[in-house]
Structure formats: structure tokens, C-alpha cells
Write a protein that holds these residues in place. Structure first.
Motif, PDB file in Angstrom:
ATOM      1  N   GLU A 141       0.821  -1.215   0.000  1.00 14.92           N
ATOM      2  CA  GLU A 141       0.000   0.000   0.000  1.00 14.92           C
ATOM      3  C   GLU A 141       0.857   1.268   0.000  1.00 14.92           C
ATOM      4  O   GLU A 141       0.354   2.382  -0.233  1.00 14.92           O
ATOM      5  N   ARG A 142       2.150   1.122   0.233  1.00 15.87           N
ATOM      6  CA  ARG A 142       3.047   2.289   0.184  1.00 15.87           C
ATOM      7  C   ARG A 142       3.421   2.542  -1.277  1.00 15.87           C
ATOM      8  O   ARG A 142       4.422   2.023  -1.779  1.00 15.87           O
ATOM      9  N   THR A 143       2.638   3.348  -1.953  1.00 17.79           N
ATOM     10  CA  THR A 143       2.833   3.608  -3.380  1.00 17.79           C
ATOM     11  C   THR A 143       3.204   5.049  -3.688  1.00 17.79           C
ATOM     12  O   THR A 143       3.689   5.341  -4.779  1.00 17.79           O
ATOM     13  N   LYS A 144       2.977   5.974  -2.768  1.00 12.72           N
ATOM     14  CA  LYS A 144       3.203   7.391  -3.051  1.00 12.72           C
ATOM     15  C   LYS A 144       4.689   7.738  -2.925  1.00 12.72           C
ATOM     16  O   LYS A 144       5.406   7.162  -2.110  1.00 12.72           O
ATOM     17  N   VAL A 145       5.104   8.691  -3.757  1.00 14.19           N
ATOM     18  CA  VAL A 145       6.502   9.106  -3.797  1.00 14.19           C
ATOM     19  C   VAL A 145       6.556  10.631  -3.730  1.00 14.19           C
ATOM     20  O   VAL A 145       5.788  11.320  -4.401  1.00 14.19           O
ATOM     21  N   ILE A 146       7.469  11.138  -2.923  1.00 12.66           N
ATOM     22  CA  ILE A 146       7.586  12.587  -2.709  1.00 12.66           C
ATOM     23  C   ILE A 146       8.751  13.148  -3.508  1.00 12.66           C
ATOM     24  O   ILE A 146       9.877  12.637  -3.444  1.00 12.66           O
ATOM     25  N   GLY A 147       8.470  14.188  -4.282  1.00 13.66           N
ATOM     26  CA  GLY A 147       9.504  15.004  -4.906  1.00 13.66           C
ATOM     27  C   GLY A 147       9.463  16.392  -4.289  1.00 13.66           C
ATOM     28  O   GLY A 147       8.849  16.609  -3.242  1.00 13.66           O
ATOM     29  N   ARG A 148      10.100  17.354  -4.944  1.00  6.52           N
ATOM     30  CA  ARG A 148      10.104  18.716  -4.415  1.00  6.52           C
ATOM     31  C   ARG A 148       9.732  19.715  -5.497  1.00  6.52           C
ATOM     32  O   ARG A 148      10.053  19.520  -6.678  1.00  6.52           O
ATOM     33  N   LYS A 149       9.055  20.765  -5.115  1.00  4.30           N
ATOM     34  CA  LYS A 149       8.755  21.841  -6.054  1.00  4.30           C
ATOM     35  C   LYS A 149      10.076  22.348  -6.640  1.00  4.30           C
ATOM     36  O   LYS A 149      11.033  22.587  -5.904  1.00  4.30           O
ATOM     37  N   GLY A 150      10.117  22.469  -7.944  1.00  2.00           N
ATOM     38  CA  GLY A 150      11.333  22.915  -8.608  1.00  2.00           C
ATOM     39  C   GLY A 150      12.317  21.807  -8.898  1.00  2.00           C
ATOM     40  O   GLY A 150      13.323  22.039  -9.570  1.00  2.00           O
ATOM     41  N   GLY A 151      12.055  20.594  -8.400  1.00  2.00           N
ATOM     42  CA  GLY A 151      12.962  19.483  -8.624  1.00  2.00           C
ATOM     43  C   GLY A 151      12.819  18.897 -10.016  1.00  2.00           C
ATOM     44  O   GLY A 151      11.814  19.101 -10.701  1.00  2.00           O
TER      45      GLY A 151
END
Length: 459
Positions: A141-151
Motif C-alpha cells: 500500500e506504500r505507493t506514493k513518492v515525494i519530490g520537491r517543487k522545482g525538482g
């Protein structure tokens, strides 16, 4: 509109090619600049004009734009074994020796290397490995991935979705799903509050990350991707304490961390890896660009022990690790990459690159008194700065001025190439640029930026 193909290279280009990162309508009218040759870190156009390149092409040529030594390695390898794959328990000597060399340079806590063809593909492999790990440990269920604004992490569908830049998404129907999340861009100069120190700003960035994680639910988040220095963000360097605080949040919620070193790896920051420069402890490091000296397509994902253990677990459960590419680890590309690392080591180019960074930091910006150049920062062989109409109020130029376009135009007219992204200007020269070329590049840059400043004030 149809175009008749003539003997002119410009006409042939316009008639037959679609260029990336290019305004197609303008290209039909103006055509390309034809680059016909190179000598060291200088490139030459068809008319014979030379440009001193201060950005390693696209951050990717640590040894300049041609190399007889690398050409010989490529020829010899192609003559002996030009291709074989790494699938189904096959291997070959260049890939084995390159993987061993990468592990020798990488932080001691890393475990294995998997080869790809580009930075985008290396990041794609890292993303799939993060999901693979979560399945292996019973958390699908851990499917989400975090990036960063401007990345920025590449131009595939998934990597464009993870990148925090709308110009890679608008018109393509991206991001492709709600799996991709963005946290704040750690731009201290532009976004700090009055009286806020870099450490306090970093606390605020970490708090924003934790708030995002709690809002989405930690049990849904697989990983976070971050560039140690944000390339498309304009060579943006992290504020004091940023990564220590971010990593603490990720560890708190057992979220994987991927360090995207496609730009910063292979000596750019004064160490082999920016992971070492910033004391990072990622689960995966991705690499490309300088790994093959920009002369061959190659990328790599360097994985830590818990990722490799997960692959072993899934091999027991499912059989083959079903991810890879036909050309990943190509013998010619791996042979050239191995020789690239050897040259950098033999010639002491990481230290020389840092000396170049010191030179450009002092000679391009001087005492930081130029009214247009603010937030001047240096790390290894990279110097970046913000473009400001008014430094005191942190007021940028009005978009109608097109300040990046003006600087690019006037620097080109004076024979020097720099990087312009996100309202910032970057120097990231080849690690082997001569000091004589660096001195001439700085002189040309001063003339170019003076002309741009004069034109900007007249608009």
C-alpha cells in the motif's frame, strides 16, 4: 509546412528533425546553431567561432567534448566485444570492473550497482526498486513518492510526474496519478522570512515535509527523491541543516530516500558523490551524465543493503528480478565509463575541479557587489547565483525583461556558455578545464553580463 531538403545543414535540420527543449515554431524560422568541433572545453560552430563552455555541455562532460584516450577505449572494446546483455546470469568484464570501481568510490554503506542508459532510466529503476522493496516487506500500500517543487528527475512519464516543474507536465496530461507528491523547494534566499536563519528555514522545510506525510498517511508513502543540489532549480544548494532534518523525518516514518546524483555525482561537488559532501545516507544513489563523460549513454542506480536484501527476498518469492534494459551495461559504454573514472582519479581532477570552482566564485562575482548577482554559492566545481533586479528587496526582474534570455544572448555573442535555469545562473565547468580557459571565460562573461545589464536597464 513542407521544406525542400538542400545541401545546407541548417535546411536539412529544419526539414527533418524535431528538437527537445526547443520552441518548434521559432526553430522553423531560425534553425539551429551547428556545432562542428571541439578542443578541450571549447566548442566551435560552423563559422569557426569558439565558445568556452562553462557548464560541461549539459552538466555531463567532466573531461571536455572529445578524448582520444576514451575514443581508443571505445574502439578497442567494440573490436573485442561491442555488445552483450547482462540478462539471465550473463556478464562481461567492462561492466564487472566498472561496478567494482563505482563501489570503491561510493559510500561504504552502499551494496550493489544496476546499470541503465541515462539519468531518467536510473531514476525509473530507483522508483521501481522502492516499490519492489515495499512489496518485499509486506507494505504494497506504500505507493506514493515525494519530490520537491522545482525538482527535476527526468523526462519519462513517471519522472516528469515526480518532477516539480510544470513545464515538463503541461500539455502532456501529467502528473499521471496522485501517487506523486511535492514538498517545498528549499530556496532559502528567495523564500526565507525576515530574520529567519538558514537552520530555522530548514526546520520549516522539515516541518512542511512531515505535515505532508501526516496528511497523506505515512503508511501510503514509499520514498522521497531529492537532488543534493537542484540542477534544473538553478544549481540551488541546500541551506544549513536541511538534509539532516529531512532525513530525520524520513527515518521517523520509515520512508526510503533516493539521492538523485545524475548531475552531482562523479566529482562535481569536491567528492566522488554529493552524498559524501552533504553526509547523506540514502537507500539508493542514481548516476548518469558525467559517469560516461557525456560521450556514451550510461546511467546507474547504486543500492543500499536493505534494497538488495529485498531483491533477494523477491527472487526467492517470484524468481527473476524483472527490470532492466537491452543496452544497460553495454560493454562499450561501461568500458568508457571505467576509463573516465580512471582519468579523473589519475589526474586529480576532483581537486582541480574544486580549484576551478574557487576561481569562478572569486573572479566571476568578485566581491559580490554586482547589482544583478545575488545569493552566490559554491560547492566543489559548481557556482550558482540568483538574478535580481533589486537585491535589497529580493525583487526579481519583470518577466517582460527576459533577463535569462538577455544574458544567454550576450554571453553567446562574447563566446562563453553558462547555464540559466529558474532565475539562476550556474557555472559547472569540465573538471579538466585549464586555468587559462577559465580566466578567458571569466573575462568574456564579464563583458556579456555587462551588456545584458545595460540592455535590461533600458527596457
Amino acid at each position: 509546412m513542407d521544406y525542400k531538403i538542400s545541401n545546407s545543414l541548417v535546411d536539412m535540420d529544419v526539414a527533418s528533425m524535431l528538437h527537445p527543449q526547443t520552441n518548434a515554431r521559432v526553430h522553423l524560422e531560425k534553425g539551429p546553431i551547428i556545432i562542428s568541433g571541439a578542443e578541450g572545453t571549447r566548442i566551435f560552430d560552423e563559422a569557426g567561432r569558439d565558445f568556452i563552455d562553462c557548464i560541461s555541455g549539459m552538466w555531463c562532460c567532466p573531461l571536455g567534448f572529445k578524448s582520444e584516450r576514451l575514443a581508443k577505449v571505445a574502439y578497442d572494446q567494440m573490436s573485442a566485444l561491442g555488445y552483450y546483455h547482462l540478462y539471465k546470469h550473463h556478464s562481461h568484464e567492462p561492466a564487472i570492473r566498472l561496478a567494482d570501481k563505482i563501489m570503491e568510490t561510493a559510500p561504504s554503506f552502499m551494496s550493489r550497482v544496476i546499470f541503465q542508459n541515462s539519468g531518467t532510466e536510473a531514476n525509473e529503476a530507483a522508483l521501481k526498486l522502492c516499490w519492489y522493496y515495499q512489496h518485499a516487506v509486506g507494505r504494497p500500500e506504500r505507493t506514493k513518492v515525494i519530490g520537491r517543487k522545482g525538482g527535476f528527475h527526468g523526462q519519462s512519464t513517471a519522472m516528469s510526474s515526480l518532477s516539480g516543474r510544470s513545464d515538463y507536465q503541461v500539455g502532456f496530461g501529467l502528473p499521471m496519478s496522485d501517487r506523486f507528491l511535492l514538498t517545498e523547494m528549499p530556496h532559502y534566499y528567495r523564500n526565507h522570512e525576515a530574520g529567519e536563519t538558514e537552520e530555522q528555514f530548514s526546520d520549516r522545510m522539515a516541518a512542511a515535509l512531515e505535515e505532508l506525510i501526516l496528511r497523506e498517511g505515512p503508511e501510503t508513502i514509499a520514498a522521497m527523491f531529492a537532488e543534493p543540489i537542484m540542477g534544473a532549480g538553478g544549481g540551488l544548494m541546500p541551506p544549513e541543516g536541511y538534509f539532516a532534518k529531512i532525513q530525520a523525518v524520513l527515518r521517523k516514518y520509515d520512508i526510503l530516500f533516493v539521492a538523485d546524483e545524475v548531475i552531482t555525482g562523479v566529482g562535481r561537488t569536491g567528492n566522488w558523490w554529493a552524498t559524501q559532501s552533504f553526509d547523506l545516507q540514502p537507500d539508493i544513489i542514481t548516476s548518469a551524465k558525467g559517469l560516461g563523460s557525456g560521450l556514451v549513454p550510461i546511467g546507474a542506480a547504486i543500492v543500499g543493503p536493505r534494497i538488495f536484501d529485498a531483491v533477494l527476498t523477491m527472487s526467492d518469492r517470484l524468481g527473476n528480478y524483472s527490470q532492466g534494459s537491452t543496452f544497460g551495461g553495454n560493454p562499450v559504454c561501461t568500458a568508457v565509463a571505467l576509463e573516465t573514472l580512471t582519468i579523473i582519479e589519475e589526474e586529480g581532477l576532483i581537486a582541480h575541479g574544486s580549484a576551478l570552482g574557487d576561481f569562478f566564485h572569486s573572479h566571476v562575482t568578485g566581491d559580490n557587489s554586482h547589482p544583478m548577482l545575488a545569493d552566490v554559492r559554491k560547492m566543489g566545481a559548481m557556482v550558482s547565483m540568483e538574478l535580481m533586479a533589486d537585491q535589497e528587496t529580493r525583487k526579481p526582474f519583470d518577466p517582460s525583461v527576459n533577463i535569462m534570455g538577455l544574458i544567454g544572448k550576450h554571453c553567446k555573442e562574447h563566446g562563453v556558455a553558462v547555464r540559466l535555469n529558474s532565475n539562476r545562473l550556474v557555472f559547472a565547468p569540465a573538471l579538466n578545464m585549464s586555468m587559462a580557459d577559465a580566466e578567458q571565460a571569466a573575462e568574456r562573461f564579464h563583458r556579456g553580463i555587462a551588456a545584458a545589464w545595460d540592455e535590461a536597464r533600458s527596457i
